[in-house]
Design a protein around this motif. Structure first.
Motif, PDB file in Angstrom:
ATOM      1  N   ASP A  72     -51.121 -12.881  19.192  1.00  0.00           N
ATOM      2  CA  ASP A  72     -51.771 -14.096  19.678  1.00  0.00           C
ATOM      3  C   ASP A  72     -51.228 -14.537  21.025  1.00  0.00           C
ATOM      4  OD1 ASP A  72     -53.350 -14.294  17.390  1.00  0.00           O
ATOM      5  OD2 ASP A  72     -51.802 -15.403  16.304  1.00  0.00           O
ATOM      6  N   GLN A  73     -50.074 -13.999  21.414  1.00  0.00           N
ATOM      7  CA  GLN A  73     -49.458 -14.405  22.673  1.00  0.00           C
ATOM      8  C   GLN A  73     -48.542 -13.302  23.183  1.00  0.00           C
ATOM      9  OE1 GLN A  73     -47.738 -18.408  22.827  1.00  0.00           O
ATOM     10  NE2 GLN A  73     -45.977 -17.600  23.949  1.00  0.00           N
ATOM     11  N   THR A  75     -46.342 -11.990  27.121  1.00  0.00           N
ATOM     12  CA  THR A  75     -45.967 -12.296  28.499  1.00  0.00           C
ATOM     13  C   THR A  75     -46.143 -11.056  29.355  1.00  0.00           C
ATOM     14  OG1 THR A  75     -44.349 -13.955  27.768  1.00  0.00           O
ATOM     15  CG2 THR A  75     -44.118 -13.113  30.014  1.00  0.00           C
ATOM     16  N   THR A  80     -47.780 -16.159  30.765  1.00  0.00           N
ATOM     17  CA  THR A  80     -48.025 -16.150  29.333  1.00  0.00           C
ATOM     18  C   THR A  80     -49.521 -16.112  29.058  1.00  0.00           C
ATOM     19  OG1 THR A  80     -46.026 -17.471  28.965  1.00  0.00           O
ATOM     20  CG2 THR A  80     -47.610 -17.355  27.156  1.00  0.00           C
ATOM     21  N   THR A  82     -52.459 -16.039  26.022  1.00  0.00           N
ATOM     22  CA  THR A  82     -52.668 -16.358  24.620  1.00  0.00           C
ATOM     23  C   THR A  82     -54.139 -16.238  24.278  1.00  0.00           C
ATOM     24  OG1 THR A  82     -53.066 -18.738  24.933  1.00  0.00           O
ATOM     25  CG2 THR A  82     -50.768 -18.025  24.786  1.00  0.00           C
ATOM     26  N   ASP A  88     -51.741 -24.354  27.716  1.00  0.00           N
ATOM     27  CA  ASP A  88     -50.607 -25.137  27.229  1.00  0.00           C
ATOM     28  C   ASP A  88     -49.339 -24.293  27.133  1.00  0.00           C
ATOM     29  OD1 ASP A  88     -52.485 -27.085  27.045  1.00  0.00           O
ATOM     30  OD2 ASP A  88     -52.428 -27.303  24.871  1.00  0.00           O
ATOM     31  N   ALA A  89     -49.470 -23.089  26.585  1.00  0.00           N
ATOM     32  CA  ALA A  89     -48.299 -22.224  26.424  1.00  0.00           C
ATOM     33  C   ALA A  89     -47.734 -21.814  27.773  1.00  0.00           C
ATOM     34  CB  ALA A  89     -48.672 -20.991  25.598  1.00  0.00           C
ATOM     35  N   GLU A  90     -48.593 -21.525  28.734  1.00  0.00           N
ATOM     36  CA  GLU A  90     -48.134 -21.134  30.060  1.00  0.00           C
ATOM     37  C   GLU A  90     -47.410 -22.275  30.760  1.00  0.00           C
ATOM     38  OE1 GLU A  90     -47.631 -19.092  33.768  1.00  0.00           O
ATOM     39  OE2 GLU A  90     -47.637 -18.583  31.645  1.00  0.00           O
ATOM     40  N   ASN A  92     -45.881 -24.827  29.299  1.00  0.00           N
ATOM     41  CA  ASN A  92     -44.600 -25.003  28.612  1.00  0.00           C
ATOM     42  C   ASN A  92     -43.605 -23.926  29.028  1.00  0.00           C
ATOM     43  OD1 ASN A  92     -45.603 -27.223  27.208  1.00  0.00           O
ATOM     44  ND2 ASN A  92     -46.263 -25.991  25.468  1.00  0.00           N
ATOM     45  N   ASN A  93     -44.095 -22.708  29.197  1.00  0.00           N
ATOM     46  CA  ASN A  93     -43.233 -21.609  29.618  1.00  0.00           C
ATOM     47  C   ASN A  93     -42.734 -21.815  31.039  1.00  0.00           C
ATOM     48  OD1 ASN A  93     -42.005 -18.984  29.454  1.00  0.00           O
ATOM     49  ND2 ASN A  93     -43.698 -18.189  30.663  1.00  0.00           N
ATOM     50  N   HIS A 145     -51.737 -31.143  32.251  1.00  0.00           N
ATOM     51  CA  HIS A 145     -50.835 -30.076  32.674  1.00  0.00           C
ATOM     52  C   HIS A 145     -50.139 -30.447  33.974  1.00  0.00           C
ATOM     53  CE1 HIS A 145     -53.885 -27.467  30.353  1.00  0.00           C
ATOM     54  NE2 HIS A 145     -52.840 -27.677  29.582  1.00  0.00           N
TER      55      HIS A 145
END
Length: 217
Positions: A72-73, A75, A80, A82, A88-90, A92-93, A145
């Motif tokens: 699901d994710q 790098t 990142t 997903t 959102d994940a990128e 946060n990363n 973001h």
């Protein structure tokens, strides 16, 4: 050459890929231009190339076969990816990596008395700030973001300039003293610069075709 040969062999006689319709004349933000009967071209995208990302570490054909795990994710080159439809994940990363870089320099740079504030800001711009908005040119960044990234940016600058929240100094003054721009401005400049570079490419270049194209519904 080896990468081109692999792609040719993998898709020989195959119609798989991402089909897009594109047209590079007319207004970029006018979707009605893709409704025309003529001048609209069709293409299939199969290879999203990055810098020399083909490596061979086998001596036989059978050992070159790779089993890809469904995740699901993951790098890739610092970004990142997903299955979600947001970044959102990128974000946060990016924030986590910038925070780690800022923390590692705390004793050696930020709290070192012999280093001037001007030098500290140059180090921050070169190491932390570039990590924070790395590869932001083609991201779909929403207000939340940008707010998250800018909040971290301003927090770091306040620590570097030794300005507390109780001092009631606005962000505009912080940016003026640091001679830096907000994340909002940096994001817009990076995306406009990337868009201009892509528009100037020839019509047969892959990055330009999706920019002017329409993905299948």
């Amino acid at each position: 050459m080896m990468f081109s040969a692999m792609m040719t062999d993998a898709f020989h006689g195959c119609g798989d890929g991402i089909h897009i319709r594109y047209r590079t004349d007319g207004g970029l933000f006018n979707p009605r231009r893709l409704l025309a009967v003529t001048k609209v071209k069709d293409t299939i995208i199969r290879d999203f190339l990055f810098a020399d990302d083909c490596a061979l570490s086998a001596t036989t054909e059978s050992s070159m076969q790779t089993k890809l795990q469904t995740v699901d994710q993951f790098t890739y080159q610092g970004s990142t990816f997903t299955t979600a439809i947001n970044i959102d994940a990128e974000v946060n990363n990016r924030t986590a990596k910038a925070s780690s870089a800022f923390g590692r320099l705390r004793e050696k740079v930020w709290e070192r008395r012999g280093i001037s504030t001007t030098t500290k800001l140059k180090v921050y711009k070169a190491v932390v700030l570039t990590t924070l908005h790395y590869a932001c040119e083609n991201l779909t960044v929403y207000r939340r973001h940008a707010n998250q990234l800018n909040h971290f940016h301003m927090s770091c600058l306040r620590r570097l300039l030794h300005i507390r929240w109780q001092d009631m100094v606005p962000d505009t003054e912080i940016l003026r003293r640091a001679n830096l721009q907000s994340i909002f401005t940096l994001l817009q400049k990076a995306q406009v610069r990337w868009a201009g570079h892509t528009v100037r490419l020839s019509d047969d270049r892959l990055p330009k075709q999706p920019l002017y194209g329409q993905w299948p519904s």
